[in-house]
Scaffold this active site. Structure first.
Site, mmCIF file in Angstrom:
data_model
loop_
_atom_site.group_PDB
_atom_site.id
_atom_site.type_symbol
_atom_site.label_atom_id
_atom_site.label_comp_id
_atom_site.label_asym_id
_atom_site.label_seq_id
_atom_site.Cartn_x
_atom_site.Cartn_y
_atom_site.Cartn_z
ATOM 1 N N GLY A 48 0.856 -1.196 0.000
ATOM 2 C CA GLY A 48 0.000 0.000 0.000
ATOM 3 C C GLY A 48 0.882 1.232 0.000
ATOM 4 N N SER A 50 1.552 3.688 -2.259
ATOM 5 C CA SER A 50 1.450 4.797 -3.222
ATOM 6 C C SER A 50 0.645 5.990 -2.742
ATOM 7 C CB SER A 50 0.829 4.257 -4.516
ATOM 8 O OG SER A 50 -0.405 3.642 -4.208
ATOM 9 N N PHE A 74 -1.842 -0.642 -5.975
ATOM 10 C CA PHE A 74 -2.799 -0.950 -7.033
ATOM 11 C C PHE A 74 -3.170 0.373 -7.687
ATOM 12 C CE2 PHE A 74 -6.564 -4.136 -7.640
ATOM 13 C CZ PHE A 74 -6.118 -4.377 -8.920
ATOM 14 N N ASP A 111 -2.777 -6.700 -7.310
ATOM 15 C CA ASP A 111 -3.639 -6.964 -6.158
ATOM 16 C C ASP A 111 -2.850 -7.628 -5.018
ATOM 17 O OD1 ASP A 111 -5.623 -7.459 -4.402
ATOM 18 O OD2 ASP A 111 -6.668 -8.955 -5.635
ATOM 19 N N LEU A 139 -2.486 -0.989 3.524
ATOM 20 C CA LEU A 139 -3.529 -1.100 2.495
ATOM 21 C C LEU A 139 -4.807 -0.430 2.974
ATOM 22 C CD1 LEU A 139 -4.077 -4.582 0.851
ATOM 23 C CD2 LEU A 139 -2.710 -2.681 0.067
ATOM 24 N N TYR A 234 -16.928 5.456 12.909
ATOM 25 C CA TYR A 234 -15.601 4.864 12.727
ATOM 26 C C TYR A 234 -15.349 3.732 13.721
ATOM 27 C CZ TYR A 234 -10.994 4.247 10.947
ATOM 28 O OH TYR A 234 -9.906 3.677 10.349
HETATM 29 P P1 NAD Z 1 -4.691 5.549 0.891
HETATM 30 O O1 NAD Z 1 -5.990 5.403 0.195
HETATM 31 O O2 NAD Z 1 -3.990 6.851 0.804
HETATM 32 O O3 NAD Z 1 -3.672 4.403 0.403
HETATM 33 C C1 NAD Z 1 -4.093 3.079 0.228
HETATM 34 C C2 NAD Z 1 -3.014 2.275 -0.451
HETATM 35 O O4 NAD Z 1 -3.507 0.932 -0.632
HETATM 36 C C3 NAD Z 1 -2.595 2.775 -1.832
HETATM 37 O O5 NAD Z 1 -1.208 2.600 -2.004
HETATM 38 C C4 NAD Z 1 -3.331 1.815 -2.787
HETATM 39 O O6 NAD Z 1 -2.724 1.657 -4.067
HETATM 40 C C5 NAD Z 1 -3.234 0.547 -1.985
HETATM 41 N N1 NAD Z 1 -4.185 -0.491 -2.378
HETATM 42 C C6 NAD Z 1 -5.540 -0.468 -2.333
HETATM 43 N N2 NAD Z 1 -6.036 -1.647 -2.742
HETATM 44 C C7 NAD Z 1 -4.982 -2.435 -3.057
HETATM 45 C C8 NAD Z 1 -4.841 -3.757 -3.532
HETATM 46 N N3 NAD Z 1 -5.887 -4.564 -3.741
HETATM 47 N N4 NAD Z 1 -3.593 -4.224 -3.769
HETATM 48 C C9 NAD Z 1 -2.494 -3.447 -3.578
HETATM 49 N N5 NAD Z 1 -2.571 -2.179 -3.108
HETATM 50 C C10 NAD Z 1 -3.799 -1.686 -2.845
HETATM 51 O O7 NAD Z 1 -4.987 5.162 2.414
HETATM 52 P P2 NAD Z 1 -4.436 5.656 3.835
HETATM 53 O O8 NAD Z 1 -5.406 6.588 4.412
HETATM 54 O O9 NAD Z 1 -3.007 6.007 3.759
HETATM 55 O O10 NAD Z 1 -4.620 4.295 4.661
HETATM 56 C C11 NAD Z 1 -3.576 3.396 4.907
HETATM 57 C C12 NAD Z 1 -3.806 2.784 6.284
HETATM 58 O O11 NAD Z 1 -3.715 3.823 7.278
HETATM 59 C C13 NAD Z 1 -5.205 2.160 6.447
HETATM 60 O O12 NAD Z 1 -5.110 1.020 7.236
HETATM 61 C C14 NAD Z 1 -5.966 3.250 7.197
HETATM 62 O O13 NAD Z 1 -7.059 2.758 7.918
HETATM 63 C C15 NAD Z 1 -4.859 3.740 8.119
HETATM 64 N N6 NAD Z 1 -5.097 5.052 8.754
HETATM 65 C C16 NAD Z 1 -5.514 6.120 8.019
HETATM 66 C C17 NAD Z 1 -5.782 7.320 8.667
HETATM 67 C C18 NAD Z 1 -6.286 8.520 7.902
HETATM 68 O O14 NAD Z 1 -6.747 9.469 8.550
HETATM 69 N N7 NAD Z 1 -6.200 8.530 6.600
HETATM 70 C C19 NAD Z 1 -5.570 7.443 10.051
HETATM 71 C C20 NAD Z 1 -5.090 6.346 10.759
HETATM 72 C C21 NAD Z 1 -4.863 5.143 10.104
#
Ligand code: NAD
Length: 396
Positions: A48, A50, A74, A111, A139, A234
């Site tokens: 994950g 990107s 992805f 994936d 992810l 949440y």
């Molecule tokens: P994001 O949407 O910015 O990034 C998600 C990543 O997952 C991307 O790199 C995407 O390409 C990848 N991805 C999605 N489906 C995929 C697949 N099938 N195969 C391979 N790669 C795949 O998300 P984010 O907000 O950075 O979230 C990442 C983690 O951090 C999550 O567990 C989220 O719950 C957690 N988190 C987020 C926050 C927030 O406020 N955004 C706060 C705390 C924790």
């Protein structure tokens, strides 16, 4: 072509390559300003990699620790006039910057839930790095295809009680009511399948069986707790059930990884606007209030500030592996402080169309949304023609 933001609901269907590269360069600059992270990992797999926290982790590892990184994601390349996804442009920019800095960086686009992709990553590690000493699992996915072909979808719904709140339209700033019925048992189960800890465990199992986890390897996964105003949608909702499952998985992984003296940790990160969180109902109001309070207090952070201090302090520095009562690393201490949360609580029900810009930092939220897609950077000339097809080296 000239690329402009095209926003529909909480989605922006275009992305700007130059702006995405600018975002990556700014994140790298932050890490460099913070200086070298001592005792950090040298070979890191980011699942994950990107967007949001995963990309920031990769940048902290590479430019803060000098680590070789393999990024799994992805993402969609540009097709004719359709731009690539922001994560494509950002990963391409990261790879270019890493090469300029003499850092090893390889990308696998596909994936991450599939067994075949896990095996591709293992082959690459075997061939080029030997083993790895950190696995970041970051992810955030809408769905997961299981080995038997069944597709589970993740939903953002309350449990037991209906949810009613408001959402703020990104384009018009119009505040609109939003209500959701409680999730069914199947929806809860499927959300846990997609966003819970099972696939994290499957990755570690596959890596261990292949013998590519170094002694003392560490693996992290990111969670969010939030405060009572976000709990109904949440932490007490479907996504919260999935996040609870991460705690279970971390315990299981610590046992499993004992044979390589490894450690698994769930890190609680701050609430931020990312591709994943922009889809959470009601989150726009919470984050707009939060940004206002944290910017006023001088402790607002983005993903890169969070991951850099996670690496420099709680993972490899003076607060090494410090845990809360539930065994998690806390990066949300400022967000959950009384000062910040009392501002959010006091103003939660007071926000209206007429005082939106006074009580909240919706303007900052809007800017963060645009920048997520490579728009809104003052250094970028958005009136200039730009090539939307950007090449990125990928592992077959
Ligand atoms: P994001 O949407 O910015 O990034 C998600 C990543 O997952 C991307 O790199 C995407 O390409 C990848 N991805 C999605 N489906 C995929 C697949 N099938 N195969 C391979 N790669 C795949 O998300 P984010 O907000 O950075 O979230 C990442 C983690 O951090 C999550 O567990 C989220 O719950 C957690 N988190 C987020 C926050 C927030 O406020 N955004 C706060 C705390 C924790």
């Amino acid at each position: 072509m000239i690329i402009e933001p095209r926003i529909k609901g909480f989605l922006c269907t275009t992305a700007h390559p130059t702006g995405c590269a600018q975002d990556v360069r700014e994140q790298i600059a932050h890490v460099k300003e913070n200086g070298r992270i001592k005792d950090g990992p040298s070979r890191v797999l980011v699942i994950g990699a990107s967007g949001g926290y995963g990309l920031a982790s990769r940048i902290s590892a590479a430019f803060g620790c000098g680590a070789s990184t393999i990024g799994v994601f992805f993402e969609r390349p540009a097709v004719k006039k359709r731009t690539a996804s922001p994560g494509w442009y950002k990963s391409a920019a990261f790879t270019e910057e890493a090469a300029l800095a003499g850092l090893y960086a390889r990308n696998i686009n596909g994936d991450a839930y599939s067994e075949s992709l896990k095996q591709r990553a293992i082959e690459l590690i075997n061939k080029e790095l030997g083993c790895i000493d950190m696995v970041v699992y970051s992810l955030a996915a809408p769905q997961r295809e299981l080995a038997d072909g069944t597709v589970c979808r993740s939903v953002l719904k309350p449990i037991d009680e209906p949810f009613s709140g408001v959402t703020i339209d990104i384009n018009s700033a119009e505040i609109r009511p939003v209500s959701l019925e409680p999730a069914t048992h199947e929806e809860i189960r499927d959300t846990v399948k997609v966003m819970g800890g099972e696939d994290w465990e499957l990755w570690i199992k596959a890596l261990m069986e292949a013998g590519v986890l170094a002694e003392g390897c560490i693996t992290t996964n990111y969670t969010y707790l939030g405060s009572e105003v976000t709990w109904p949608i949440y932490y007490h909702g479907t996504i919260g059930k999935a996040k609870e499952d991460l705690d279970r998985a971390a315990l299981a992984l610590n046992e499993k990884m004992a044979s390589v003296e490894g450690t698994a940790r769930v890190a609680v990160m701050k609430g931020l606007l990312t591709g994943a969180s922009s889809a959470i109902p009601g989150m726009s109001l919470y984050l707009s209030l939060l940004f206002k309070a944290m910017k006023a207090a001088g402790n607002h952070e983005g993903c890169i500030e969070q991951t850099t201090s996670l690496f420099a302090s709680q993972l490899f520095g003076e607060r090494r592996l410090e845990q809360d009562d539930a065994g998690r690393i806390r990066m949300d201490e400022w967000e959950l402080s009384d000062e910040i949360q009392s501002y959010v609580r006091e103003n939660w029900a007071k926000v209206s169309q007429s005082n939106l810009n006074e009580l909240t930092d919706f303007a900052g939220y809007q800017k963060a949304f645009l920048q997520l897609h490579g728009f809104g950077f003052s250094q970028v000339d958005y009136a200039a023609e730009v090539e939307q097809a950007v090449e990125m080296p990928l592992v077959d």
